[in-house]
Motif scaffolding. Structure first.
Motif, mmCIF file in Angstrom:
data_model
loop_
_atom_site.group_PDB
_atom_site.id
_atom_site.type_symbol
_atom_site.label_atom_id
_atom_site.label_comp_id
_atom_site.label_asym_id
_atom_site.label_seq_id
_atom_site.Cartn_x
_atom_site.Cartn_y
_atom_site.Cartn_z
ATOM 1 N N SER A 1 4.868 14.039 2.538
ATOM 2 C CA SER A 1 5.822 13.204 3.284
ATOM 3 C C SER A 1 5.350 11.760 3.447
ATOM 4 O O SER A 1 6.175 10.856 3.569
ATOM 5 N N ALA A 2 4.049 11.525 3.428
ATOM 6 C CA ALA A 2 3.555 10.154 3.620
ATOM 7 C C ALA A 2 3.802 9.276 2.392
ATOM 8 O O ALA A 2 3.630 8.064 2.462
ATOM 9 N N ILE A 3 4.190 9.889 1.288
ATOM 10 C CA ILE A 3 4.488 9.095 0.097
ATOM 11 C C ILE A 3 5.932 9.294 -0.351
ATOM 12 O O ILE A 3 6.272 9.100 -1.516
ATOM 13 N N GLN A 4 6.786 9.671 0.589
ATOM 14 C CA GLN A 4 8.222 9.783 0.304
ATOM 15 C C GLN A 4 8.838 8.388 0.453
ATOM 16 O O GLN A 4 9.477 8.069 1.443
ATOM 17 N N VAL B 1 -0.153 7.705 -4.252
ATOM 18 C CA VAL B 1 0.452 6.416 -3.902
ATOM 19 C C VAL B 1 1.913 6.557 -3.478
ATOM 20 O O VAL B 1 2.649 7.392 -3.975
ATOM 21 N N GLY B 2 2.317 5.688 -2.531
ATOM 22 C CA GLY B 2 3.702 5.644 -2.072
ATOM 23 C C GLY B 2 4.184 4.206 -2.029
ATOM 24 O O GLY B 2 4.882 3.737 -2.927
ATOM 25 N N ASN B 3 3.762 3.488 -0.991
ATOM 26 C CA ASN B 3 4.164 2.093 -0.838
ATOM 27 C C ASN B 3 3.312 1.170 -1.711
ATOM 28 O O ASN B 3 3.565 -0.020 -1.792
ATOM 29 N N LEU B 4 2.266 1.703 -2.308
ATOM 30 C CA LEU B 4 1.401 1.029 -3.278
ATOM 31 C C LEU B 4 0.451 0.001 -2.655
ATOM 32 O O LEU B 4 -0.159 -0.791 -3.369
ATOM 33 N N GLY B 5 0.300 0.046 -1.330
ATOM 34 C CA GLY B 5 -0.677 -0.836 -0.686
ATOM 35 C C GLY B 5 -2.103 -0.375 -0.961
ATOM 36 O O GLY B 5 -2.988 -1.174 -1.262
ATOM 37 N N ASN B 6 -2.322 0.930 -0.878
ATOM 38 C CA ASN B 6 -3.697 1.409 -0.956
ATOM 39 C C ASN B 6 -4.282 1.243 -2.347
ATOM 40 O O ASN B 6 -5.454 0.901 -2.492
ATOM 41 N N ILE B 7 -3.489 1.457 -3.379
ATOM 42 C CA ILE B 7 -4.046 1.268 -4.722
ATOM 43 C C ILE B 7 -4.291 -0.222 -4.985
ATOM 44 O O ILE B 7 -5.268 -0.594 -5.646
ATOM 45 N N SER C 1 -6.567 9.544 8.913
ATOM 46 C CA SER C 1 -6.138 9.069 7.598
ATOM 47 C C SER C 1 -6.829 7.746 7.271
ATOM 48 O O SER C 1 -7.417 7.118 8.151
ATOM 49 N N PHE C 2 -6.710 7.333 6.009
ATOM 50 C CA PHE C 2 -7.326 6.067 5.587
ATOM 51 C C PHE C 2 -6.697 4.860 6.269
ATOM 52 O O PHE C 2 -7.226 3.750 6.185
ATOM 53 N N LYS C 3 -5.543 5.036 6.910
ATOM 54 C CA LYS C 3 -4.856 3.897 7.518
ATOM 55 C C LYS C 3 -5.739 3.196 8.562
ATOM 56 O O LYS C 3 -5.520 2.019 8.855
ATOM 57 N N ASP C 4 -6.727 3.897 9.096
ATOM 58 C CA ASP C 4 -7.641 3.271 10.059
ATOM 59 C C ASP C 4 -8.375 2.081 9.443
ATOM 60 O O ASP C 4 -8.680 1.105 10.134
ATOM 61 N N SER D 1 -8.927 11.490 -1.053
ATOM 62 C CA SER D 1 -8.163 12.308 -0.106
ATOM 63 C C SER D 1 -7.742 11.394 1.023
ATOM 64 O O SER D 1 -8.580 10.842 1.736
ATOM 65 N N THR D 2 -6.422 11.214 1.184
ATOM 66 C CA THR D 2 -5.948 10.138 2.054
ATOM 67 C C THR D 2 -5.785 10.540 3.515
ATOM 68 O O THR D 2 -5.760 9.685 4.394
ATOM 69 N N ALA D 3 -5.638 11.836 3.780
ATOM 70 C CA ALA D 3 -5.478 12.263 5.180
ATOM 71 C C ALA D 3 -6.154 13.613 5.384
ATOM 72 O O ALA D 3 -6.465 14.329 4.429
ATOM 73 N N HIS D 4 -6.345 13.946 6.638
ATOM 74 C CA HIS D 4 -6.962 15.233 6.978
ATOM 75 C C HIS D 4 -5.912 16.345 6.933
ATOM 76 O O HIS D 4 -4.803 16.167 7.429
ATOM 77 N N GLY E 1 4.213 8.200 9.072
ATOM 78 C CA GLY E 1 3.440 9.044 9.990
ATOM 79 C C GLY E 1 2.029 8.564 10.271
ATOM 80 O O GLY E 1 1.592 8.512 11.417
ATOM 81 N N ASP E 2 1.304 8.207 9.234
ATOM 82 C CA ASP E 2 -0.103 7.873 9.446
ATOM 83 C C ASP E 2 -0.319 6.425 9.880
ATOM 84 O O ASP E 2 -1.220 6.139 10.676
ATOM 85 N N THR E 3 0.492 5.511 9.388
ATOM 86 C CA THR E 3 0.376 4.111 9.819
ATOM 87 C C THR E 3 0.639 4.011 11.321
ATOM 88 O O THR E 3 -0.085 3.320 12.043
ATOM 89 N N PRO F 1 -1.192 17.511 1.715
ATOM 90 C CA PRO F 1 -0.321 17.568 0.528
ATOM 91 C C PRO F 1 -0.488 16.381 -0.425
ATOM 92 O O PRO F 1 -0.302 16.536 -1.636
ATOM 93 N N HIS F 2 -0.840 15.209 0.107
ATOM 94 C CA HIS F 2 -1.015 14.020 -0.744
ATOM 95 C C HIS F 2 -2.254 14.152 -1.608
ATOM 96 O O HIS F 2 -2.253 13.804 -2.787
ATOM 97 N N THR F 3 -3.297 14.714 -0.992
ATOM 98 C CA THR F 3 -4.496 15.019 -1.760
ATOM 99 C C THR F 3 -4.154 16.063 -2.817
ATOM 100 O O THR F 3 -4.679 16.017 -3.939
#
Ligand code: PLP
Ligand code: ZN
Length: 449
Positions: free
Chosen positions: A320-323, A259-265, A126-129, A396-399, A158-160, A368-370
């Motif tokens: 689920s990563a943006i719930q 977007v979920g927690n709004l850090g990435n945007i 995921s982009f969290k890397d 696309s934020t995760a594989h 999950g991804d963080t 699913p986020h993509t």
């Protein structure tokens, strides 16, 4: 001016003047409680290189083996965190992910210039890397310089936690991850377990985990790795810079991001604005934030012109990563939306699952986020807001491989709320040549071949 003398520091996003070292354990402005952000000395960056020289430098470093500059994040080290000494960088060669030309999908929806930035093609998927490499490198340097840090902790959808666990394991630092019990995928759960994290599964949701990790990290020997820690934003902001670089320094018309927690945007916007300030680009793309309709506080706020913001209880979603119902980086994200003439749109479970399946049928393997971002793209094209000649990038934020149960559920037709029109279940047959030939003939016909 020498690159070794460049400085960056934490400063309040609400404009308070005090500066704090990025090696200090501090997450909020002590004056007003606002989030901090990393600021850079722009005059020093301008004095060091012209816009043209920065482009050449970044291009020359791309994918080289000169440690750590081959990484997409550390190739832009002067803009990210110049004060980390190279021996403390914890990198897994993150970034420089493929910009997939979605030619067939684009043709189907009437957008010729459609691209998908595959941030999930990364070490932990995921982009969290991108952000975690910066945060864990800073922690490694703090420990090397004598700080009494015993562990690094995060709450995660999950991804963080997967990224934190891997980077900490590589650095020999203990990680502690707080996961909402039964709300992350099997792959996301096993990743931190395998990497030796202390995995705490709490009977609550992400927002519940977040409030507990905030309490736990009031003990300064446990360092907080959530995206309210703006070191992660510094790494994640390279994604926008990298997209422009991949188009030979041309700015696309649109970037759509789930977007979920709004850090990435917030990070995406920060990187693009920095490029503009340093003269590498002279226009900005429009940004689209895509939310799940099950967890849509940002969308609801957008409908009020960002005049009001009400945290919600996020409902269960396949994405689920943006719930997330109470996004930490709300203020930063609003500023970005205003600077980029942004749009927020949402997608239902059925829409996101259908969009992911549709993308897969053109060669992708969308998480699913993509799917949420693609579904939003389809809506904006239908409404004529995104036009046929626009250049569009979907992040696309995760594989997809992290979400096998989502894929299986779709093709079994068992996902709640999803009408799986593009199901492609395996055909079970006896080992009999005639039966096989007959089935192939029938199926080819059905598929119009
Ligand atoms: C973390 C994450 C997001 C959301 O990013 P925010 O910074 O929380 O808005 C989207 N998709 C995936 C796959 C993620 O892991
Ligand atoms: Zn402040």
């Amino acid at each position: 001016m020498d690159a070794g003398e460049l400085k960056c520091w934490f400063q309040c996003v609400r404009g308070c003047e005090e500066r704090y070292s990025v090696f200090e354990v501090i997450y909020h402005c002590p004056k007003c409680g606002g989030l901090l952000e990393v600021r850079h000395d722009l005059d020093a960056l301008r004095a060091l290189h012209t816009a043209e020289e920065w482009k050449q430098l970044f291009d020359a470093r791309t994918r080289t083996n000169e440690w750590p500059y081959g990484s997409g994040v550390w190739g832009k080290k002067e803009w990210v965190c110049p004060e980390v000494r190279n021996e403390n960088v914890v990198s897994m060669y993150e970034g420089h992910t493929n910009l997939f030309w979605a030619q067939r999908l684009g043709q189907q929806i009437g957008v010729e210039d459609l691209w998908v930035k595959l941030c999930g093609n990364s070490h932990t998927g995921s982009f969290k890397d991108l952000g975690m490499t910066v945060l864990v490198s800073v922690v490694k340097q703090m420990i090397a310089d004598g700080a009494p840090i015993r562990a690094v902790a995060c709450a995660s959808t999950g991804d963080t936690s997967a990224a934190l666990a891997a980077y900490c394991a590589a650095a020999g630092i203990q990680s502690i991850v707080f996961l909402p019990k039964d709300k992350v995928s099997a792959a996301q759960l096993i990743q931190p377990i395998a990497n030796g994290a202390m995995v705490l599964a709490l009977d609550t949701d992400f927002d519940g985990c977040m409030s507990i990790v905030k309490e736990v990290t009031k003990d300064n020997t446990i360092y907080l790795a959530n995206s309210m820690n703006s070191l992660r934003i510094e790494g994640q902001k390279t994604v926008g810079i990298e997209i422009v670089q991949q188009f030979d320094w041309e700015v696309p018309d649109w970037i759509i991001i789930p977007v979920g927690n709004l850090g990435n945007i917030s990070a995406l916007g920060k990187g693009l604005l920095l490029m503009k300030e340093l003269g590498l680009i002279d226009k900005l793309p429009r940004l689209v934030a895509a939310q799940s309709a099950q967890a849509n506080p940002f969308y609801l706020s957008y409908l009020t012109g960002f005049k009001s913001f009400v945290p919600i209880k996020a409902q269960k979603t396949l994405a689920s990563a943006i719930q997330i119902g109470n996004p930490v980086s709300y203020e930063k994200a609003v500023k970005v939306m205003q600077a980029f003439d942004g749009i927020v749109e949402q997608a239902t479970e059925d829409e996101l699952a259908d969009a992911a399946a549709r993308a897969d049928l053109t060669g992708m393997y969308a998480c699913p986020h993509t799917g949420v971002a693609l579904a939003v793209l389809f809506k904006l094209v239908e409404r004529g807001i995104i036009r046929s000649h626009d250049r569009v990038v979907v992040i696309s934020t995760a594989h997809g491989l992290k979400f096998t149960n989502f894929k299986i559920g779709y093709h079994e037709g068992t996902l709640p709320g999803v009408n799986a029109l593009r199901r492609n279940p395996p055909i079970e047959l006896p080992p009999d040549v005639d039966a096989v030939k007959e089935t192939i003939a029938r199926e080819l016909e059905r598929r119009g071949m």
